[in-house]
Design a protein around this motif. Structure first.
Motif, short mmCIF file in Angstrom:
data_model
loop_
_atom_site.label_atom_id
_atom_site.label_comp_id
_atom_site.label_asym_id
_atom_site.label_seq_id
_atom_site.Cartn_x
_atom_site.Cartn_y
_atom_site.Cartn_z
N ALA A 124 -3.45 -2.15 0.20
CA ALA A 124 -4.58 -1.24 0.35
C ALA A 124 -5.93 -1.91 0.15
CB ALA A 124 -4.44 -0.07 -0.63
N GLU A 125 -5.93 -3.09 -0.47
CA GLU A 125 -7.19 -3.78 -0.74
C GLU A 125 -7.83 -4.28 0.56
OE1 GLU A 125 -6.21 -6.88 -3.46
OE2 GLU A 125 -5.89 -5.51 -5.15
N GLU A 126 -9.14 -4.19 0.64
CA GLU A 126 -9.85 -4.61 1.85
C GLU A 126 -9.63 -6.09 2.14
OE1 GLU A 126 -14.33 -4.30 3.86
OE2 GLU A 126 -13.99 -3.62 1.79
N SER A 127 -9.39 -6.88 1.11
CA SER A 127 -9.15 -8.31 1.31
C SER A 127 -7.86 -8.58 2.07
CB SER A 127 -9.12 -9.03 -0.04
OG SER A 127 -8.18 -8.43 -0.92
N CYS A 128 -6.98 -7.59 2.17
CA CYS A 128 -5.74 -7.78 2.93
C CYS A 128 -6.04 -7.83 4.42
CB CYS A 128 -4.76 -6.64 2.63
SG CYS A 128 -3.18 -6.80 3.46
N HIS A 129 -6.89 -6.93 4.90
CA HIS A 129 -7.35 -6.91 6.29
C HIS A 129 -8.59 -6.02 6.36
CE1 HIS A 129 -7.48 -6.39 10.66
NE2 HIS A 129 -6.69 -7.44 10.74
N PRO A 130 -9.61 -6.44 7.11
CA PRO A 130 -10.85 -5.64 7.14
C PRO A 130 -10.72 -4.29 7.81
CG PRO A 130 -10.96 -7.49 8.69
CD PRO A 130 -9.74 -7.70 7.86
N ASP A 131 -9.72 -4.11 8.67
CA ASP A 131 -9.56 -2.85 9.42
C ASP A 131 -8.66 -1.89 8.64
OD1 ASP A 131 -9.03 -0.80 11.18
OD2 ASP A 131 -8.67 -2.10 12.91
N PRO A 132 -9.18 -0.73 8.21
CA PRO A 132 -8.34 0.22 7.46
C PRO A 132 -7.10 0.66 8.23
CG PRO A 132 -10.66 0.85 7.34
CD PRO A 132 -10.56 -0.25 8.35
N ALA A 133 -7.21 0.76 9.56
CA ALA A 133 -6.06 1.19 10.36
C ALA A 133 -4.92 0.17 10.27
CB ALA A 133 -6.46 1.40 11.81
N VAL A 134 -5.27 -1.11 10.21
CA VAL A 134 -4.25 -2.15 10.07
C VAL A 134 -3.61 -2.06 8.69
CG1 VAL A 134 -3.85 -4.65 9.95
CG2 VAL A 134 -5.27 -3.69 11.78
N ARG A 135 -4.43 -1.84 7.66
CA ARG A 135 -3.89 -1.72 6.30
C ARG A 135 -2.95 -0.53 6.18
NH1 ARG A 135 -9.38 -2.63 4.92
NH2 ARG A 135 -9.58 -0.68 3.76
N ILE A 136 -3.29 0.57 6.80
CA ILE A 136 -2.43 1.75 6.78
C ILE A 136 -1.10 1.45 7.49
CG2 ILE A 136 -2.15 4.09 7.71
CD1 ILE A 136 -5.19 4.44 7.20
N ALA A 137 -1.19 0.75 8.62
CA ALA A 137 0.04 0.39 9.36
C ALA A 137 0.92 -0.52 8.52
CB ALA A 137 -0.34 -0.27 10.69
N LEU A 138 0.32 -1.44 7.78
CA LEU A 138 1.09 -2.33 6.91
C LEU A 138 1.78 -1.54 5.81
CD1 LEU A 138 -1.47 -5.27 6.52
CD2 LEU A 138 0.67 -5.33 7.82
N VAL A 139 1.07 -0.61 5.19
CA VAL A 139 1.66 0.23 4.14
C VAL A 139 2.84 1.01 4.69
CG1 VAL A 139 1.26 2.27 2.70
CG2 VAL A 139 -0.42 0.41 2.71
N ALA A 140 2.66 1.63 5.86
CA ALA A 140 3.73 2.42 6.46
C ALA A 140 4.94 1.55 6.81
CB ALA A 140 3.22 3.13 7.71
N GLU A 141 4.70 0.35 7.29
CA GLU A 141 5.80 -0.55 7.67
C GLU A 141 6.60 -0.98 6.44
OE1 GLU A 141 8.27 -2.08 10.21
OE2 GLU A 141 6.38 -1.29 10.99
N LEU A 142 5.89 -1.34 5.37
CA LEU A 142 6.60 -1.77 4.17
C LEU A 142 7.35 -0.61 3.52
CD1 LEU A 142 7.28 -4.05 2.26
CD2 LEU A 142 5.16 -3.59 1.01
N ALA A 143 6.77 0.58 3.56
CA ALA A 143 7.45 1.76 3.02
C ALA A 143 8.73 2.05 3.79
CB ALA A 143 6.52 2.97 3.04
N ALA A 144 8.66 1.96 5.11
CA ALA A 144 9.85 2.22 5.93
C ALA A 144 10.93 1.18 5.66
CB ALA A 144 9.47 2.21 7.41
#
Length: 303
Positions: free
Chosen positions: A135-155
């Protein structure tokens, strides 16, 4: 002239980077808020995460991201989140209620070094903080990409992924597996987090749907190969080489593909799985040499 790909160097570099990042992140001050992090649980998190492991899942994040032009530095944080989930799963798998193991990576498991309650909480904390890392901005500047990463890891790690696969494994130990059940269980218990790792690398690179589909096909074949290789090692490797107990599946009367196929047929099947993984990357050219090497390594590793 294109420099030859050096798999051993990349594995070592990735492992060093992940180890250093974990060491920085698993700090009491860093983990505190709103209250101070409990010293004992932080110590247990560090015991279960540092000083060992090949860091293969972060390596897959890194290699998949590189296919789409993302640097290793830019993919490290997503890889760190995956490794936190993997380490949590190992801590919980080793508990007496699960696999009841006393040794992991050549050292006492967390519930042996601390106690069962602390091991449970350490795993819970690693899982929780994994999503904060993404969720940290340092992971990726685009919030949509960060949300997609969270959803992928959760799945990949949830009831339809790793956790669900562990449940299926427990049920299979009690009631046996029917045709196809072992493959489904392994695709979830082990393969789902490998699949998520590769897809997260592609998501970081904002891969288009066709490229993401090819990456997914690779990841699913590589995940099958990794688990079958693990089953083979459980039969053929020593505890010293593995850094954990071996021969556990046979000792429990647990059904595996090796038990179903026999050792030689299992090895032939493993080769076919690796070939499927490599074939899935045919459109990416030399950019995917890292992923190809990792799939081949799965079939040849000794621990």
């Amino acid at each position: 002239m294109l420099k030859p790909y050096d798999f051993a160097n990349e594995v070592a570099d990735c492992a060093r980077s992940v180890e250093a990042a974990l060491d920085r992140y698993l700090d009491r001050a860093r983990l505190s808020g709103p209250g101070p992090a409990a010293e004992r649980v932080v110590a247990a998190m560090r015991h279960g995460s540092l000083n060992g492991g090949k860091r293969l899942r972060p390596l897959l994040v890194r290699q998949a991201a590189q296919v789409f032009g993302v640097s290793p530095e830019a993919s490290l944080q997503a890889g760190l989140a995956v490794e936190a989930v993997h380490c949590y799963s190992l801590i919980h798998d080793d508990l007496p209620a699960m696999d009841d193991d006393d040794l992991r990576r050549g050292q006492p498991t967390v519930h042996v070094a601390f106690d069962e309650a602390t091991a449970i909480l350490a795993g819970d904390a690693l899982l929780t903080h994994a999503f904060a890392i993404l969720a940290e901005e340092s992971c990726h500047p685009d919030p949509a990409v960060r949300i997609a990463l969270v959803a992928e890891l959760a799945a990949g790690s949830g009831a339809g992924g790793m956790v669900g696969g562990q449940m299926r494994d427990i049920e299979g130990e009690k009631g046996g597996f029917s045709n196809g059940d072992i493959e489904t269980m392994q695709a979830m218990k082990t393969g789902a987090l490998i699949r998520a790792s590769v897809r997260m690398g592609a998501i970081l690179g904002q891969a288009d749907p066709r490229a993401l589909s090819a990456m997914t096909a690779y990841a699913e074949a590589a995940g099958r190969a990794f688990q079958l290789a693990d089953d083979i090692l459980d039969v053929t490797a020593t505890s010293e080489a593995m850094g954990k107990a071996t021969g556990k599946d046979e000792g429990r009367g647990k059904q595996t593909l090796v038990g179903q196929l026999g050792l030689e047929e299992a090895r032939r099947t493993l080769e076919a799985m690796v070939a499927d993984a490599v074939m899935a990357l045919r459109t990416f050219g030399p950019r995917a040499d890292g992923l190809r090497s990792t799939a081949r390594y799965f079939a040849t590793r000794k621990n």
